[in-house]
Design a protein around this motif. Structure first.
Motif, PDB file in Angstrom:
ATOM      1  N   ASN A   1       0.848  -1.181   0.000  1.00 21.87           N
ATOM      2  CA  ASN A   1       0.000   0.000   0.000  1.00 21.87           C
ATOM      3  C   ASN A   1       0.887   1.236   0.000  1.00 21.87           C
ATOM      4  N   GLY A   2       0.277   2.386  -0.135  1.00 22.59           N
ATOM      5  CA  GLY A   2       1.024   3.638  -0.100  1.00 22.59           C
ATOM      6  C   GLY A   2       2.130   3.694  -1.127  1.00 22.59           C
ATOM      7  N   GLU A   3       3.308   4.100  -0.682  1.00 19.62           N
ATOM      8  CA  GLU A   3       4.451   4.295  -1.578  1.00 19.62           C
ATOM      9  C   GLU A   3       4.905   2.991  -2.232  1.00 19.62           C
ATOM     10  N   THR A   4       4.837   1.886  -1.505  1.00 22.50           N
ATOM     11  CA  THR A   4       5.227   0.591  -2.079  1.00 22.50           C
ATOM     12  C   THR A   4       4.310   0.221  -3.238  1.00 22.50           C
ATOM     13  N   LEU A   5       3.015   0.396  -3.065  1.00 19.15           N
ATOM     14  CA  LEU A   5       2.056   0.096  -4.124  1.00 19.15           C
ATOM     15  C   LEU A   5       2.258   1.026  -5.318  1.00 19.15           C
ATOM     16  N   ASN A   6       2.429   2.311  -5.069  1.00 17.94           N
ATOM     17  CA  ASN A   6       2.643   3.268  -6.154  1.00 17.94           C
ATOM     18  C   ASN A   6       3.896   2.935  -6.959  1.00 17.94           C
ATOM     19  N   LYS A   7       4.971   2.583  -6.267  1.00 15.01           N
ATOM     20  CA  LYS A   7       6.217   2.215  -6.943  1.00 15.01           C
ATOM     21  C   LYS A   7       6.025   0.947  -7.779  1.00 15.01           C
ATOM     22  N   ALA A   8       5.322  -0.029  -7.220  1.00 16.74           N
ATOM     23  CA  ALA A   8       5.085  -1.290  -7.933  1.00 16.74           C
ATOM     24  C   ALA A   8       4.269  -1.056  -9.200  1.00 16.74           C
ATOM     25  N   ILE A   9       3.190  -0.322  -9.081  1.00 18.18           N
ATOM     26  CA  ILE A   9       2.327  -0.063 -10.236  1.00 18.18           C
ATOM     27  C   ILE A   9       3.070   0.750 -11.293  1.00 18.18           C
ATOM     28  N   LYS A  10       3.830   1.750 -10.854  1.00 13.50           N
ATOM     29  CA  LYS A  10       4.601   2.566 -11.807  1.00 13.50           C
ATOM     30  C   LYS A  10       5.585   1.701 -12.593  1.00 13.50           C
ATOM     31  N   GLU A  11       6.328   0.847 -11.900  1.00 18.56           N
ATOM     32  CA  GLU A  11       7.314  -0.015 -12.558  1.00 18.56           C
ATOM     33  C   GLU A  11       6.642  -1.005 -13.516  1.00 18.56           C
ATOM     34  N   ILE A  12       5.557  -1.601 -13.077  1.00 15.76           N
ATOM     35  CA  ILE A  12       4.838  -2.578 -13.914  1.00 15.76           C
ATOM     36  C   ILE A  12       4.274  -1.895 -15.156  1.00 15.76           C
ATOM     37  N   PHE A  13       3.621  -0.754 -14.975  1.00 17.06           N
ATOM     38  CA  PHE A  13       3.005  -0.075 -16.117  1.00 17.06           C
ATOM     39  C   PHE A  13       4.043   0.496 -17.075  1.00 17.06           C
ATOM     40  N   GLU A  14       5.189   0.948 -16.576  1.00 17.96           N
ATOM     41  CA  GLU A  14       6.256   1.409 -17.476  1.00 17.96           C
ATOM     42  C   GLU A  14       6.683   0.278 -18.404  1.00 17.96           C
ATOM     43  N   ARG A  15       6.850  -0.903 -17.871  1.00 15.63           N
ATOM     44  CA  ARG A  15       7.284  -2.046 -18.668  1.00 15.63           C
ATOM     45  C   ARG A  15       6.204  -2.498 -19.643  1.00 15.63           C
ATOM     46  N   ILE A  16       4.962  -2.603 -19.164  1.00 14.95           N
ATOM     47  CA  ILE A  16       3.879  -3.072 -20.028  1.00 14.95           C
ATOM     48  C   ILE A  16       3.625  -2.080 -21.166  1.00 14.95           C
ATOM     49  N   THR A  17       3.565  -0.786 -20.854  1.00 17.20           N
ATOM     50  CA  THR A  17       3.302   0.195 -21.915  1.00 17.20           C
ATOM     51  C   THR A  17       4.441   0.228 -22.929  1.00 17.20           C
ATOM     52  N   GLN A  18       5.670   0.064 -22.471  1.00 19.23           N
ATOM     53  CA  GLN A  18       6.798   0.033 -23.417  1.00 19.23           C
ATOM     54  C   GLN A  18       6.712  -1.219 -24.292  1.00 19.23           C
ATOM     55  N   ASP A  19       6.319  -2.347 -23.723  1.00 13.85           N
ATOM     56  CA  ASP A  19       6.148  -3.572 -24.513  1.00 13.85           C
ATOM     57  C   ASP A  19       5.040  -3.401 -25.562  1.00 13.85           C
TER      58      ASP A  19
END
Length: 167
Positions: free
Chosen positions: A140-158
């Motif tokens: 939750n909080g910062e950990t969740l935001n960091k996880a979602i940001k990293e995942i979405f950066e990779r998926i959108t680039q793919d």
């Protein structure tokens, strides 16, 4: 010496005039002028509020930043639509006393890409990525935001690479 300047200027001019065939983002020549990204609803069994909007905006921003295509609401030459189909947290490693030592958040997105200028580029495909974090840490909080940001950066680039860069 003056002739050397003219030769250098000519080579430089020819080099940059050929950039319409290839650009620095790797997209090559795109016949399209516009693109649209429809809202990607979250249809996963486990719902994390707001990730549908976040993903849609991330994909729009990536395409705008890496191409000279114009974003439109409807009727784009290139169209992206789909849905978030999986949001899953699963244990990855265990300690000696059989407790999770590390968890993994995985998000999977189904994408339908349509190129009105070139039907052979159309596809429907799922893209996914993950983020590992210590099991003792709450997602939750910062950990969740960091996880979602990293995942979405990779998926959108793919998605970008599959639809425009052809890598």
């Amino acid at each position: 010496m003056k002739h050397l300047h003219y030769i250098f200027a000519t080579i430089l001019l020819l080099t940059f005039s050929s950039c319409n065939v290839y650009n620095f983002t790797g997209t090559g020549k795109i016949d399209a002028k516009t693109f649209q990204v429809s809202f990607f609803p979250n249809n996963a069994e486990l719902i994390e509020p707001g990730i549908d909007r976040t993903f849609t905006l991330e994909l729009q921003d990536l395409i705008q930043n890496q191409t000279n295509l114009n974003l439109v609401k409807t009727g784009g030459d290139l169209a992206y639509d789909g849905e978030i189909v999986d949001y899953r947290i699963s244990p990855m490693t265990a300690t000696a006393d059989q407790q999770a030592a590390q968890n993994r958040l995985t998000i999977r997105v189904n994408v339908r890409f349509t190129n009105k200028k070139k039907d052979t580029d159309n596809f429907e495909k799922t893209f996914d990525f993950y983020y590992d974090y210590p099991a003792a840490q709450q997602l939750n909080g910062e950990t969740l935001n960091k996880a979602i940001k990293e995942i979405f950066e990779r998926i959108t680039q793919d998605i970008f690479n599959e639809s425009l860069a052809k890598w």
